[in-house]
Design a protein around this motif. Structure first.
Motif, PDB file in Angstrom:
ATOM      1  N   ARG A 194       5.381  -8.611   3.092  1.00 58.40           N
ATOM      2  CA  ARG A 194       3.982  -8.418   3.438  1.00 58.40           C
ATOM      3  C   ARG A 194       3.863  -7.155   4.291  1.00 58.40           C
ATOM      4  NH1 ARG A 194       3.882 -11.566   0.093  1.00 58.40           N
ATOM      5  NH2 ARG A 194       2.876 -13.615  -0.038  1.00 58.40           N
ATOM      6  N   VAL A 195       2.932  -6.304   3.920  1.00 59.39           N
ATOM      7  CA  VAL A 195       2.677  -5.108   4.699  1.00 59.39           C
ATOM      8  C   VAL A 195       1.198  -5.072   5.030  1.00 59.39           C
ATOM      9  CG1 VAL A 195       2.719  -2.595   4.743  1.00 59.39           C
ATOM     10  CG2 VAL A 195       4.546  -3.835   3.607  1.00 59.39           C
ATOM     11  N   GLU A 196       0.900  -5.011   6.292  1.00 58.59           N
ATOM     12  CA  GLU A 196      -0.491  -4.907   6.690  1.00 58.59           C
ATOM     13  C   GLU A 196      -0.980  -3.485   6.431  1.00 58.59           C
ATOM     14  OE1 GLU A 196      -1.124  -6.122  10.648  1.00 58.59           O
ATOM     15  OE2 GLU A 196      -0.249  -8.121  10.380  1.00 58.59           O
ATOM     16  N   ALA A 197      -2.110  -3.395   5.752  1.00 62.12           N
ATOM     17  CA  ALA A 197      -2.661  -2.074   5.447  1.00 62.12           C
ATOM     18  C   ALA A 197      -3.027  -1.359   6.743  1.00 62.12           C
ATOM     19  CB  ALA A 197      -3.897  -2.217   4.555  1.00 62.12           C
ATOM     20  N   ARG A 249       4.737  -2.074  -4.162  1.00 51.84           N
ATOM     21  CA  ARG A 249       5.617  -2.204  -2.994  1.00 51.84           C
ATOM     22  C   ARG A 249       6.332  -0.883  -2.714  1.00 51.84           C
ATOM     23  NH1 ARG A 249      10.390  -6.786  -2.745  1.00 51.84           N
ATOM     24  NH2 ARG A 249      11.027  -6.539  -0.572  1.00 51.84           N
ATOM     25  N   ILE A 250       6.798  -0.235  -3.790  1.00 48.92           N
ATOM     26  CA  ILE A 250       7.511   1.038  -3.650  1.00 48.92           C
ATOM     27  C   ILE A 250       6.553   2.136  -3.208  1.00 48.92           C
ATOM     28  CG2 ILE A 250       9.001   2.709  -4.789  1.00 48.92           C
ATOM     29  CD1 ILE A 250      10.172  -0.148  -4.494  1.00 48.92           C
ATOM     30  N   LEU A 251       5.361   2.137  -3.783  1.00 46.14           N
ATOM     31  CA  LEU A 251       4.388   3.171  -3.427  1.00 46.14           C
ATOM     32  C   LEU A 251       3.964   3.039  -1.970  1.00 46.14           C
ATOM     33  CD1 LEU A 251       2.936   5.562  -4.653  1.00 46.14           C
ATOM     34  CD2 LEU A 251       1.112   4.026  -5.389  1.00 46.14           C
ATOM     35  N   SER A 252       3.856   1.814  -1.485  1.00 41.20           N
ATOM     36  CA  SER A 252       3.533   1.612  -0.074  1.00 41.20           C
ATOM     37  C   SER A 252       4.650   2.162   0.806  1.00 41.20           C
ATOM     38  CB  SER A 252       3.332   0.118   0.205  1.00 41.20           C
ATOM     39  OG  SER A 252       2.223  -0.381  -0.491  1.00 41.20           O
ATOM     40  N   PHE A 253       5.887   1.885   0.415  1.00 40.26           N
ATOM     41  CA  PHE A 253       7.037   2.441   1.140  1.00 40.26           C
ATOM     42  C   PHE A 253       7.000   3.965   1.133  1.00 40.26           C
ATOM     43  CE2 PHE A 253      10.966   4.529  -0.299  1.00 40.26           C
ATOM     44  CZ  PHE A 253      11.659   4.610   0.896  1.00 40.26           C
ATOM     45  N   MET A 254       6.777   4.545  -0.045  1.00 33.19           N
ATOM     46  CA  MET A 254       6.752   6.007  -0.158  1.00 33.19           C
ATOM     47  C   MET A 254       5.675   6.622   0.724  1.00 33.19           C
ATOM     48  SD  MET A 254       7.216   6.633  -4.252  1.00 33.19           S
ATOM     49  CE  MET A 254       8.819   6.580  -5.066  1.00 33.19           C
ATOM     50  N   THR A 255       4.496   6.021   0.712  1.00 34.17           N
ATOM     51  CA  THR A 255       3.387   6.557   1.513  1.00 34.17           C
ATOM     52  C   THR A 255       3.715   6.501   3.004  1.00 34.17           C
ATOM     53  OG1 THR A 255       1.806   5.851  -0.174  1.00 34.17           O
ATOM     54  CG2 THR A 255       0.927   6.330   2.011  1.00 34.17           C
TER      55      THR A 255
END
Length: 723
Positions: free
Chosen positions: A20-23, A272-278
């Protein structure tokens, strides 16, 4: 059995869903440019507001023009650094350097200093800025110093800006630094890189004067390093002793699906990967690292990030930071970032393509062909110097990327071969061939491509295709050194590129000047020099398929090129008389410093494979063999049938083979191969690696037979595809 199965199922579910990643609010494009980029870097503009004009001009003369640092301004710079860093929340500072481990090192000191009577102040002096004295005894030195000689020095590199590294509970001021022994010998990767930049400048500026450059022109190398990497779920990583200990899987059967469908490359990036990359990109932007590109790579679970060009010294610093940010950020997303060149067998490995060029302080790219490359004699002169340098120092280019991990990648049908050659492309090759024949002019040229539909625009095309099988390819206005491994520091490969081109340019300038002194006109002398240089070194130019068996035969037998198949084959050449002379006359590395690097590279090779060998033995003995025996025992409880009997027989035979292979590996692990590090390294290559491969071959067959509930390791199917 059931408990093991439940754990396997739980790992799959948690790896796929339990993150889970909080925006978080991301900066707008304008905020990214004006507020975020380089916000954690002590830029010249930041320094300028905190220093006197004279002190700032003196510092800029050192950073931009390579003039000797004025020690009298150190206290002023230190105060400006401390004030800025404290405003950014930093409580500590460190001299951040690159020892010969290939990574980075840091020792943190607090700004806090007791002033007596229970009072403390925050202070940072010019002396503390310029020099620190870490305990250097445990860093590799390759024989430059004994273990009991602990003293070493880190010294501030003013040509690379200080920056802030943040963590959950604070921040640290990082001061890019070099690292040297008590006797002044380089114990790091940055010192020779800086020396090589100076050597390149000394060699190239006389050439530019012949071409009409103004006085005061400075030349440096520029670099953009693409970074390939894998991401796997954290749940799997810590259940794989091989990944934890060595960075690659020492076991693993081929899954039903790998990269055959070619659908991962440039495919839709998972959320999930795109969130990590950003997240990672925002941190990199704050550090002033100009990352530009992100995408899926060829293998499942593989990705790439690439920056735009920078000064090569700063690019090398930024490349180390980029790897650190990727590794740290992945953990926030329940992922682990793997930088190993070949973490998974059977799918593509990872490289670090180094896009290298030369540029003046006025921003002129010396390898830009312009619109009429056949008439651009300055471009052809410097390109000829590259051809000359690469041909004469194939061994050095191969040695600078030599490692146990890169051996798993180089030469396979996924990465450039171990044979060093240059791809020029059809247009540039045609120009050189015309020059060599005396014909001159331009044959093939760029044009426009129609796409078969009136609604689609005609697009400009290059006169030459790209060649992904070439280790050293011209790609429009730069050379791409594709043999560099994904986990290694780029500092030594850049040092080598700077050195071999500096030597070649200096020799060509001497030849050109002699022709001019003999009465030849510049244009005529240049054309003849370029023609002769190409004819002498054209054997290094190859535009075909670098993977083909025909090329290997042609390269070795017809052209006389080196085929240094393994790291140890290449390392034998590193300290050759030719290379000692090269580094010595350019004042980049002396004989002892170069010998030390060879010794360290042998030592790292030995230790890398030794760790892998012992990890293979551990996993086979403690995990895989018990699983095979447990499955054999379970099969005895199955009612008699042809299937049970057949499986039992096959598993039994493979289990016996595994036991025998394990005993053979244990013997080689215990032997070590000798007392000297060179002997140990060759023992690892010639005895331990083959024994490891035999153990793996049997274990991977067992993986496809043993009950999934009993198999103790996360499989390739899970690790590569659960995102």
């Amino acid at each position: 059995m059931n408990q093991t199965g439940n754990n396997q199922d739980f790992d799959v579910n948690s790896a796929a869903r339990n993150w889970r990643v909080e925006a978080t609010a991301q900066p707008t494009p304008s905020e990214l440019v004006t507020g975020k980029f380089a916000s954690d870097v002590l830029t010249p503009d930041q320094l300028k507001t905190r220093m006197s004009k004279s002190a700032f001009r003196s510092l800029q003369a050192t950073a931009e023009r390579g003039e000797t640092l004025d020690p009298s301004i150190a206290d002023t710079v230190a105060l400006a650094m401390k004030t800025w860093a404290m405003e950014k929340g930093a409580t500590h500072y460190t001299h951040w350097f690159q020892p010969l481990t290939g990574g980075t090192a840091e020792k943190h000191d607090s700004f806090l200093n007791p002033a007596g009577d229970g009072v403390a102040i925050m202070s940072f002096s010019g002396k503390e800025l310029i020099q620190a004295e870490p305990d250097a005894s445990s860093f590799p030195s390759g024989g430059l110093r004994a273990t009991f000689e602990a003293r070493g020095y880190t010294a501030w590199d003013p040509s690379s800006p200080a920056f802030i590294v943040r963590h959950a509970n604070g921040a640290t001021l990082c001061i890019p630094s070099v690292f040297a022994s008590w006797k002044g010998e380089a114990l790091d990767l940055k010192t020779p890189l800086l020396r090589s930049i100076e050597a390149l400048n000394r060699a190239v500026t006389p050439a530019l004067k012949l071409f009409g450059a103004s006085e005061g022109t400075r030349v440096t190398s520029s670099l953009g390093a693409e970074q390939e990497y894998f991401l796997i779920a954290e749940e799997y990583y810590y259940r794989r002793p091989d990944l934890v200990m060595s960075g690659r899987t020492l076991f693993g059967a081929k899954p039903p699906r790998g990269q055959e469908l070619e659908d991962h490359y440039f495919g839709v990036i998972p959320d999930r990967i795109l969130s990590f990359m950003t997240d990672a990109e925002m941190q990199l932007y704050a550090l002033g690292i100009p990352v530009k590109t992100r995408h899926n790579e060829v293998a499942p679970g593989q990705f790439e990030v690439a920056p735009i060009f920078e000064d090569s010294n700063i690019a090398a610093d930024h490349q180390q930071l980029l790897m650190q940010v990727l590794r740290n950020t992945a953990r926030r997303y329940g992922l682990v970032c793997l930088m190993h060149e070949k973490p998974f067998a059977g799918v593509n490995g990872s490289g670090k393509h180094c896009n290298w060029s030369m540029a003046t302080d006025a921003g002129e790219n010396l390898l830009d062909p312009g619109e009429t490359p056949h008439e651009n004699m300055q471009f052809l002169f410097f390109t000829s110097a590259v051809l000359k340098g690469v041909d004469e120092h194939q061994d050095l280019l191969r040695a600078c990327v030599a490692s146990a991990s890169n051996d798993h990648r180089l030469g396979a049908a996924e990465a450039p071969p171990a044979i060093i050659s240059i791809f020029l492309g059809s247009e540039l090759s045609d120009i050189y061939e015309r020059l060599a024949s005396g014909q001159g002019g331009r044959g093939k040229a760029a044009g426009l491509m129609g796409l078969g539909s009136r609604v689609l625009p005609e697009i400009p095309i290059h006169a030459g295709d790209r060649n992904r099988t070439s280790p050293f390819a011209f790609t429009g206005n730069k050379f791409e050194f594709r043999a560099v491994g994904s986990s290694q520091s780029i500092s030594f490969p850049i040092t080598v590129l700077n050195a071999i081109v500096a030597e070649a340019v200096a020799q060509l300038v001497t030849d050109l000047q002699a022709r001019l002194d003999g009465g030849e006109e510049l244009g005529v002398a240049l054309a003849e020099l370029v023609r002769e240089t190409y004819k002498k070194h054209r054997r290094i130019v190859f535009d075909g398929d670098g993977y083909s068996d025909e090329w290997h035969r042609e390269a070795e037998h017809d052209r006389g090129l080196l085929n240094l198949r393994t790291a140890l084959d290449a390392l034998e050449h590193l300290h050759s008389p030719k290379n000692v002379e090269l580094f010595g006359k350019l004042e980049i590395l002396n004989d002892r410093e170069l010998a030390a690097r060879q010794e360290i590279m042998y030592d790292i090779y030995f230790k890398t494979v030794n760790i892998e060998g012992e990890t293979t033995e551990y996993m086979a003995q403690r995990q895989i063999l018990p699983a095979a025996l447990a499955y054999l025992a379970a099969l005895k409880d199955v009612p008699e049938s042809r299937a049970a009997a057949g499986v039992s027989r096959e598993v039994g035979e493979l289990t016996d083979r595994l036991y025998d292979a394990l005993q053979a590996l244990r013997e080689q692990n215990d032997a070590l191969g000798g007392e000297e590090v060179h002997e140990k390294a060759y023992h690892m290559r010639d005895a331990v690696l083959p024994a490891m491969r035999e153990v793996r071959a049997v274990a991977d067959r067992l993986e496809n037979l043993i009950d999934f509930k009993l198999w103790p390791l996360p499989t390739y199917r899970q690790m590569l595809f659960v995102k």
